[in-house]
Design an enzyme around this catalytic site. Structure first.
Site, PDB file in Angstrom:
ATOM      1  N   ASP A 194       0.878  -1.159   0.000  1.00  0.00           N
ATOM      2  CA  ASP A 194       0.000   0.000   0.000  1.00  0.00           C
ATOM      3  C   ASP A 194       0.922   1.218   0.000  1.00  0.00           C
ATOM      4  OD1 ASP A 194      -2.055   1.787   0.071  1.00  0.00           O
ATOM      5  OD2 ASP A 194      -3.104   0.842   1.742  1.00  0.00           O
TER       6      ASP A 194
HETATM    7  C1  BGC Z   1      -4.905   3.392   0.118  1.00  0.00           C
HETATM    8  C2  BGC Z   1      -4.973   2.421  -1.045  1.00  0.00           C
HETATM    9  C3  BGC Z   1      -4.736   3.150  -2.333  1.00  0.00           C
HETATM   10  C4  BGC Z   1      -3.387   3.848  -2.244  1.00  0.00           C
HETATM   11  C5  BGC Z   1      -3.043   4.623  -3.495  1.00  0.00           C
HETATM   12  C6  BGC Z   1      -3.642   4.226   0.115  1.00  0.00           C
HETATM   13  O1  BGC Z   1      -3.683   5.220   1.071  1.00  0.00           O
HETATM   14  O2  BGC Z   1      -4.992   2.682   1.332  1.00  0.00           O
HETATM   15  O3  BGC Z   1      -6.208   1.768  -1.075  1.00  0.00           O
HETATM   16  O4  BGC Z   1      -4.808   2.270  -3.403  1.00  0.00           O
HETATM   17  O5  BGC Z   1      -3.408   4.774  -1.165  1.00  0.00           O
HETATM   18  O6  BGC Z   1      -3.850   5.740  -3.616  1.00  0.00           O
END
Ligand code: BGC
Length: 797
Positions: free
Chosen positions: A232
């Site tokens: 993530d």
């Molecule tokens: C989120 C993800 C997301 C990623 C990219 C993170 O903060 O938890 O679900 O895909 O950011 O935006």
């Protein structure tokens, strides 16, 4: 056409390049090595539409992406219970990805809805792992049918937003394998996603990025996942350790800071270069799978997808109540339409999933297609009383023959980055409903929102249509249903409790968020309510139609190891419709503790008025299994199982018993709570299903470390307060200099920035937070400002 990187042996790359391939080039892209024929990949958020941002990006949905179709969110789509529809939506998103040059769409999210207050529940499908897993697999197949990759997220146990970047989840083995992992497992087995995204949090003390048990033991070795693991955004903890655990790609890039750490580890012999090579092979396979796409993108893509978004919203809406056939309304008449949300629609959630829609149809626009509309907002979107607005709406309602009121969760109520504070809709909306309660016979409600709400006010109306976060065409879809052009067929994918206090984890959810023991084990949603026999407002699986359905002819036949269940559903009403038939298995073995019933199969049948159709659902042994921690695998307890087929978890229409062979049932030696579900489980009870573990006290002066955040440390040192102030001002700059915690985007960004563990802030702040400064802040929060300052200066020198 073969992928460009196919056949590039990783031996053709220098260690330096191999390591660089494992960390992003920018916020959304991976590194390219043109000489080796390796192109850069672009990864972009989903999951209910694309959020392609180009080079300058953020992971919180602050800056708008390129226009894309905004489909209903996962929580809404799940209520369709329609695997084919979800695959169609996935394919549409895949096509838009091809159109925009995006290689991997970051979704779907299959975290379980452990508690209704998780701020991000709107991005997840269901409280049930089978339904979540089947829909996620369909979405993945849809997207990947265009050659575009997906990222199944957030693996694993990211079930709250509070302290999501560091909380240490403690979960017993049975809950892990029977409740939290199966949706991922089904999605991996039946969807074959190109990537899996590891979550921010810790599981049993180990950050997900470094969690070998999860990423290699379970994901790869047990489930056969053949794709790449991506972090993530900002979830990388310790990159050399993450390689050993099975993580392949760190996102976003951080200018090579962690590349140096990996190279040092290889040189020091702490990390075998072959581990890096294996990871590179997986990344090259990802490049091969997602480049060289050869699909035709229709010129009228957005028009087609808007129509699909409308159909998806129709299929996802749920008729929760319809006394005296209040709905559908007669087209061609005059309708009083109350509620600010009718004109200023809420159709998606806030955060990384936020799509910049190609167009938006409000409920007012939609209803206007069917009837003359008199509108009154009735309340403000900020939860403050406004007597004038209220009076105007009540007067309008009193003169009208038909009143449609739109209520629900406003933007500030639910978002990525923080959890909800309560389960109510805003008080000013409830005031409106109470003021027109005397007109209930002529009032119908349209409810919006991405997660469960308390609905004590539903008696103020005859009918309730819940459209959830219905995407850009939501207003049109709701109108189609209100006026009978379409027949509701959605069913709840999560239980709606009477009050939040009825939720088993309500007493401890979010209380000590740095460590999160799941005391209730697998008893979440209907698994708890049905087992504890607690009344609910609307049960899991509930949803009405303008027609009625009868169930008959249940037959349960053993076929080898499988059990084949057949039955007939008849449309007994006067119009065409669709019914979601649900199959629950209720064990009668008297052995291990477990929920009284669990969903094990479902089907959606479209039936014309008067039509009967047979359905066959096949159960394999998994449908009867539990996880035995002693065996470390699934076991089936021998004995009687009841097969229940019905219209909701509380509306079982057909029952039959089947005998299943297996191991001798054994009563588990655990605290009574796991059998009786009386009261609330305690930490002592939990220790009868989970091994003892080091209980973490909330970090405080003296125990802060690089896992601590500025938010946690700000009251312990002036230096941290200054940094917190600086973060607040920096965030405020995006909002015209205003510090406004009532603005959902401001609040989300503040939580996300100020609650970032220091080690992640170092990587995410573009060099502003240096490792030395981070160390100094931690020292200073621990009461050693001078010592920290001295160290800071010495390290500088
Ligand atoms: C989120 C993800 C997301 C990623 C990219 C993170 O903060 O938890 O679900 O895909 O950011 O935006």
């Amino acid at each position: 056409m073969p992928g460009i990187a196919e056949g590039v042996p990783c031996t053709r790359l220098l260690l330096e390049d191999k390591v660089a391939l494992g960390s992003g080039a920018s916020f959304w892209t991976t590194r390219a090595f043109p000489a080796a024929g390796i192109p850069s990949l672009t990864l972009t958020d989903g999951p209910h539409g694309l959020r392609a941002q180009g080079e300058s990006g953020d992971h919180l949905g602050l800056a708008d992406g390129t226009a894309a179709t905004c489909f209903p969110t996962a929580s809404a789509l799940a209520s369709s219970w329609d695997v084919g529809l979800v695959a169609e939506v996935g394919r549409a998103i895949g096509l838009e990805a091809v159109d925009q040059g995006v290689h991997v769409v970051l979704g779907p999210g299959v975290n379980m809805k452990r508690n209704p207050l998780c701020g991000r529940n709107f991005e997840y499908f269901s409280e049930d792992p089978l339904l979540s897993g089947k829909l996620a697999a369909a979405w993945i197949r849809g997207v990947q049918s265009t050659g575009t990759g997906t990222s199944l997220k957030h693996f694993a146990l990211n079930n709250q937003e509070l302290k999501r970047m560091s909380t240490d989840v403690r979960v017993d083995e049975r809950a892990l394998h029977e409740y939290y992992l199966p949706a991922f497992e089904i999605a991996v087995e039946e969807g074959d996603p190109t990537t899996v995204m590891c979550a921010y949090n810790r599981v049993e003390g180990v950050y997900c990025s470094d969690n070998r048990r999860l990423l290699t033991g379970i994901l790869r070795e047990r489930w056969g996942f053949r794709g790449a693991v991506v972090t993530d955004w900002g979830a990388m903890n310790d990159r050399p350790a993450a390689y050993l655990a099975g993580t392949d790609l760190e996102m976003p890039g951080n200018g090579g800071v962690t590349d140096a750490e990996v190279r040092r580890a290889v040189t020091a012999g702490l990390l075998d270069e072959r581990v890096v090579d294996e990871s590179v092979e997986r990344l090259l396979a990802l490049v091969a799978r997602t480049t060289g796409r050869d699909v035709e993108v229709p010129a009228d893509l957005h028009d087609r997808h808007h129509e699909l978004a409308r159909r998806a919203a129709v299929e996802s809406a749920m008729l929760l109540k319809n006394d005296g056939g209040a709905l559908p309304l007669q087209p061609g008449g005059r309708v009083a339409l109350l509620g600010a949300l009718a004109g200023e629609p809420r159709y998606q959630g806030t955060g990384s999933s936020r799509v910049n829609p190609t167009r938006v149809v409000s409920l007012r626009d939609g209803v206007g297609e069917y009837a003359a509309v008199d509108c009154a907002p009735g309340y403000r979107l900020v939860d403050e009383p406004d007597a004038a607005l209220l009076d105007e709406a009540v007067r309008l309602a009193e003169q009208a023959e038909a009143v449609v009121v739109c209520v629900g969760l406003t933007e500030i109520s639910e978002s990525e980055g923080f959890d909800r504070e309560h389960m109510r809709i805003p008080a000013n909306q409830v005031a409106l409903l109470e003021s027109i309660a005397h007109l209930a016979e002529r009032v119908v409600l349209v409810v919006v929102g991405g997660s469960a709400v308390e609905m004590p006010w539903q008696d103020c109306a005859s009918a309730v249509l819940h459209v959830q976060l219905a995407g850009q065409a939501g207003g049109a879809a709701a109108a189609d249903l209100l006026f009978g052009a379409a027949n509701p067929s959605g069913k709840l994918a999560e239980t709606y409790p009477l009050v939040y206090d009825d939720v088993v984890s309500s007493g401890y959810f979010g209380v000590d968020p740095h460590q999160t023991p799941y005391l209730e084990s697998m008893y979440c949603g209907y698994r708890y309510f049905d087992s504890a026999d607690k009344p609910v407002r609307h049960p899991f699986g509930h949803g009405l139609s303008y027609t009625t359905f009868a169930y008959s002819d249940l037959r349960v036949v053993r076929r080898g190891d499988d059990v084949e269940v057949t039955f007939t559903v008849t449309n007994t009403g006067g119009c065409d419709g669709a019914e979601v038939a649900q199959l629950y298995v209720a064990p009668r073995t008297g052995g291990a503790y477990r929920p009284v019933q669990e969903l094990k199969a479902f089907t959606k049948l479209a039936l014309t008025a008067g039509e009967s159709r047979g359905a066959t659902l096949t159960l394999d042994r998994r449908a009867f299994a539990i996880h035995d921690p002693e065996v470390g695998d699934r076991v089936v307890e021998a004995g009687t199982y009841e097969i229940r087929v019905g219209a909701s978890s509380r509306d079982i229409r057909l029952r039959a018993e089947v005998q299943v062979e297996g191991t001798q049932p054994r009563r588990s030696r655990v605290a009574d709570w796991y059998y009786t579900l009386t009261g609330t489980p305690t930490p002592e009870d939990f220790l009868t299903v989970h091994a003892p573990y080091p209980v973490l006290d909330a970090p405080r002066k003296g125990t802060f470390d690089l896992d601590s955040s500025i938010l946690e440390m700000k009251d312990s040192s002036l230096a941290c307060r200054v940094v917190h102030f600086a973060v607040e001002r920096t965030v405020a700059k995006r909002f015209g200099g205003k510090v406004d915690y009532d603005d959902v985007r401001f609040k989300m960004l503040m939580y996300s920035a100020a609650d970032l563990p220091m080690r992640a802030m170092v990587r995410m702040s573009d060099g502003v937070m240096t490792p030395r400064l981070a160390r100094f802040l931690v020292d200073s929060a621990n009461g050693h400002t001078l010592r920290g300052l001295w160290a800071l200066l010495r390290r500088r020198a």
